[in-house]
Design an enzyme around this catalytic site. Structure first.
Site, PDB file in Angstrom:
ATOM      1  N   GLY A  93       0.919  -1.071   0.107  1.00  0.00           N
ATOM      2  CA  GLY A  93      -0.079   0.161   0.095  1.00  0.00           C
ATOM      3  C   GLY A  93       0.972   1.209  -0.118  1.00  0.00           C
ATOM      4  O   GLY A  93       2.101   1.014  -0.215  1.00  0.00           O
ATOM      5  N   LYS A 116       6.269  11.065  -2.546  1.00  0.00           N
ATOM      6  CA  LYS A 116       7.333   9.953  -2.286  1.00  0.00           C
ATOM      7  C   LYS A 116       8.203  10.617  -1.461  1.00  0.00           C
ATOM      8  O   LYS A 116       8.786  11.547  -1.431  1.00  0.00           O
ATOM      9  CB  LYS A 116       8.115   9.519  -3.438  1.00  0.00           C
ATOM     10  CG  LYS A 116       8.735   8.290  -3.516  1.00  0.00           C
ATOM     11  CD  LYS A 116       9.287   7.900  -4.831  1.00  0.00           C
ATOM     12  CE  LYS A 116       9.699   6.257  -4.683  1.00  0.00           C
ATOM     13  NZ  LYS A 116      10.111   6.012  -6.131  1.00  0.00           N
ATOM     14  N   GLY A 129       9.382   5.658   5.656  1.00  0.00           N
ATOM     15  CA  GLY A 129       8.505   6.317   4.958  1.00  0.00           C
ATOM     16  C   GLY A 129       9.117   7.543   4.223  1.00  0.00           C
ATOM     17  O   GLY A 129       8.710   8.307   3.766  1.00  0.00           O
ATOM     18  N   ASP A 257       1.851  -3.702  -8.726  1.00  0.00           N
ATOM     19  CA  ASP A 257       1.367  -2.497  -7.956  1.00  0.00           C
ATOM     20  C   ASP A 257       2.241  -1.160  -8.607  1.00  0.00           C
ATOM     21  O   ASP A 257       2.104  -0.175  -8.182  1.00  0.00           O
ATOM     22  CB  ASP A 257       1.812  -2.750  -6.453  1.00  0.00           C
ATOM     23  CG  ASP A 257       3.412  -2.852  -6.162  1.00  0.00           C
ATOM     24  OD1 ASP A 257       3.670  -3.802  -6.770  1.00  0.00           O
ATOM     25  OD2 ASP A 257       3.961  -2.040  -5.434  1.00  0.00           O
ATOM     26  N   ASN A 258       3.159  -1.515  -9.560  1.00  0.00           N
ATOM     27  CA  ASN A 258       3.686  -0.317 -10.143  1.00  0.00           C
ATOM     28  C   ASN A 258       3.193  -0.004 -11.416  1.00  0.00           C
ATOM     29  O   ASN A 258       3.733   0.591 -12.336  1.00  0.00           O
ATOM     30  CB  ASN A 258       5.256  -0.627 -10.371  1.00  0.00           C
ATOM     31  CG  ASN A 258       6.101  -0.492  -8.992  1.00  0.00           C
ATOM     32  OD1 ASN A 258       5.151   0.346  -7.990  1.00  0.00           O
ATOM     33  ND2 ASN A 258       7.113  -0.724  -8.719  1.00  0.00           N
TER      34      ASN A 258
HETATM   35  P1  AMP Z   1       8.213   0.097  -4.196  1.00  0.00           P
HETATM   36  O1  AMP Z   1       9.148  -1.158  -4.672  1.00  0.00           O
HETATM   37  O2  AMP Z   1       8.730   1.494  -4.301  1.00  0.00           O
HETATM   38  O3  AMP Z   1       6.954  -0.042  -5.310  1.00  0.00           O
HETATM   39  O4  AMP Z   1       7.676  -0.066  -2.961  1.00  0.00           O
HETATM   40  C1  AMP Z   1       6.780  -1.426  -2.621  1.00  0.00           C
HETATM   41  C2  AMP Z   1       6.234  -1.378  -1.369  1.00  0.00           C
HETATM   42  O5  AMP Z   1       7.122  -0.777  -0.008  1.00  0.00           O
HETATM   43  C3  AMP Z   1       5.380  -0.048  -1.104  1.00  0.00           C
HETATM   44  O6  AMP Z   1       4.197  -0.392  -0.262  1.00  0.00           O
HETATM   45  C4  AMP Z   1       5.934   1.190  -0.754  1.00  0.00           C
HETATM   46  O7  AMP Z   1       5.277   2.037  -0.400  1.00  0.00           O
HETATM   47  C5  AMP Z   1       6.837   0.355   0.298  1.00  0.00           C
HETATM   48  N1  AMP Z   1       8.264   1.208   0.662  1.00  0.00           N
HETATM   49  C6  AMP Z   1       9.374   1.471  -0.129  1.00  0.00           C
HETATM   50  N2  AMP Z   1      10.139   2.087   0.574  1.00  0.00           N
HETATM   51  C7  AMP Z   1       9.599   2.480   1.627  1.00  0.00           C
HETATM   52  C8  AMP Z   1      10.154   3.050   3.040  1.00  0.00           C
HETATM   53  N3  AMP Z   1      11.543   3.433   2.805  1.00  0.00           N
HETATM   54  N4  AMP Z   1       9.397   3.152   3.985  1.00  0.00           N
HETATM   55  C9  AMP Z   1       7.986   2.492   3.818  1.00  0.00           C
HETATM   56  N5  AMP Z   1       7.612   1.738   3.009  1.00  0.00           N
HETATM   57  C10 AMP Z   1       8.231   1.846   1.700  1.00  0.00           C
HETATM   58 MG    MG Z   2       5.638   0.974  -6.214  1.00  0.00          MG
END
Ligand code: AMP
Ligand code: MG
Length: 467
Positions: A93, A116, A129, A257-258
């Site tokens: 999420g 982001k 986050g 999810d991307n």
């Molecule tokens: P992504 O690979 O960037 O598409 O992220 C996959 C999942 O990991 C998503 O739910 C992102 O919101 C979460 N996520 C990635 N990096 C962080 C972070 N530094 N803190 C919290 N959630 C993260």
């Molecule tokens: Mg993503």
């Protein structure tokens, strides 16, 4: 043709609220120690009526997340699941971002402002986050380059350094932090649909299908709504995959999810441009199997769209969905011709002849004697222009075959009018250049290399936009 910015007045539109509480969680932004503006995308700010914000108001809205007038009263972390490297993950999420505002542009499109690195949410799991400044700089570079190359992508509206220090295992740490705001037609993903299917939420699935049809494809709901939506998504994602290939771009993490329901490219992590036409070129150091390598991106995106179809079977008959899915490969081939011809600045002739040229180009480039950007630069308009360091390589029979076929093609009007086409070398975005730009920032807080690169990329975009 990707959308180009055109001036607009500020038009707030909180359409997302019509979906209801089951789709998001209200969240609070992080309270950052500092807010230092590092990148402001004035072209696109003007396209959503935010070009007049003064420096202080910009930081208040895009660093502190003070609500925009008549917009969402509080940021919303969107709920979604998704397949990550083919494994279903129900624990994701918006974990480091949220939907901050929605607005409409001059043509009436609904656009999201998403973030982001804006702080933790219920979906952060063990994450902080946050976004690293280097990650933010990389997203600026990727979005600018893709936009210039004609790929439908999210736009980076703002990058603000936040004064925090982060620990990361893929960057020398501690490393600087930033918060980014992106402008994108939709943040609804294939994973948004998968989550509803996972929980068997039929009413919500119908609501979401109707919302997407109405807001993104201008269509009314109806019995066949899911099938119509899927057909749109198949066409748009096939075009996205083709535009990645023509651009020489490797996204790196094509998880479901991307993939946005509008098929805009977004969420840039370990992306790279491949210098050569190398199907195995992989961007992410953690992609050990090369699942998302350059040449496998069409297959990966097709697989994600199949997951959308599977999710839609919650409310639709599988037989109504299959025909669209089966059209993906043919639509991809047609879109690839269109994308490659646009980059070359030549007009299509006919399916058979165009397919022959496409194969000849791919075969020649696959020898890896000429870089992708160099080839498209040298052969812009379908004719060799000026001396090139690749002239020796062009004497090879595979390139001679390309030249022979190209002789039968006409340039599109204005194909080589821009002074860019008389430069000594094409504008590229290879990893050594990205790292050099970051080094100037990291070592000397020198932002001039980034600014110069963005200007050079936009100039190339103007040169390509003539066709
Ligand atoms: P992504 O690979 O960037 O598409 O992220 C996959 C999942 O990991 C998503 O739910 C992102 O919101 C979460 N996520 C990635 N990096 C962080 C972070 N530094 N803190 C919290 N959630 C993260
Ligand atoms: Mg993503």
């Amino acid at each position: 043709m990707p959308h180009r910015p055109q001036p607009s007045s500020y038009t707030p539109a909180t359409a997302i609220l019509a979906l209801g509480d089951a789709f998001y969680d209200p969240v609070a932004p992080a309270d950052f120690p500092r807010t230092i503006l590092r990148f402001r995308n004035q072209r696109w700010a003007e396209a959503v009526g935010l070009g007049d914000l003064d420096a202080q108001a910009w930081l208040a809205h895009f660093g502190r997340f003070a609500p925009l007038p008549d917009n969402l009263p509080q940021p919303l972390a969107l709920r979604y699941h998704g397949h990550q490297f083919r494994v279903y993950n129900p624990d994701i999420g918006d974990g480091r971002g949220f939907l901050f505002a929605q607005l409409r542009d001059a043509p009436g499109r609904l656009l999201d402002l998403g973030t982001k690195g804006s702080g933790q949410t219920p979906y952060s799991r063990f994450g902080d986050g946050r976004l690293t400044l280097k990650g933010g700089v990389r997203e600026v570079l990727a979005t600018e380059m893709l936009e210039a190359l004609g790929v439908e992508t999210s736009k980076t509206l703002s990058l603000i350094e936040t004064g925090e220090a982060l620990d990361r295992n893929d960057e020398p740490s501690p490393t600087r932090a930033a918060v980014l705001v992106r402008l994108q037609h939709s943040h609804i993903r294939i994973g948004t649909f998968q989550r509803l299917a996972h929980f068997g939420l039929e009413d919500e699935m119908r609501t979401l299908v109707d919302y997407c049809l109405r807001e993104y494809y201008g269509e009314e709901s109806g019995e066949d709504g899911s099938a119509r939506l899927l057909a749109h998504v198949v066409g748009k994602t096939a075009a996205l995959a083709a535009s990645y290939i023509a651009a020489g771009f490797v996204h790196g993490v094509l998880n479901s999810d991307n993939i946005a329901i509008t098929a805009e490219s977004f969420d840039y992590g370990p992306w790279r441009w491949t210098p050569f036409w190398d199907g195995f070129f992989t961007a992410a150091y953690f992609d050990h199997a090369g699942l998302y390598s350059f040449g496998r991106q069409p297959e990966a995106i097709h697989w994600d769209v199949v997951q959308l179809a599977r999710a839609l079977t919650l409310v639709a008959d599988a037989d109504a969905l299959t025909p669209s899915i089966e059209q993906f490969p043919a639509l991809f081939q047609a879109a690839l011709t269109a994308s490659l011809f646009a980059r070359l600045g030549i007009a299509a002739k006919g399916e058979e002849s165009d397919a022959r040229l496409l194969v000849a180009i791919e075969t020649a480039l696959a020898q890896k004697t000429v870089e992708i950007d160099r080839f498209f630069f040298d052969w812009r308009g379908g004719r060799r222009r000026g001396p090139s360091p690749a002239d020796e390589a062009y004497r090879d029979e595979l390139f001679v075959a390309v030249a022979d076929l190209l002789r039968g093609y006409s340039p599109v009007p204005g194909a080589t009018d821009h002074p860019y086409w008389s430069d000594a070398a094409p504008c590229s975005m290879h990893i050594n250049e990205v790292e050099a730009i970051w080094s100037r920032i990291d070592e000397a807080d020198d932002w001039s290399a980034l600014e110069a690169k963005v200007a050079a990329v936009r100039r190339m975009g103007e040169a390509l936009a003539t066709s």
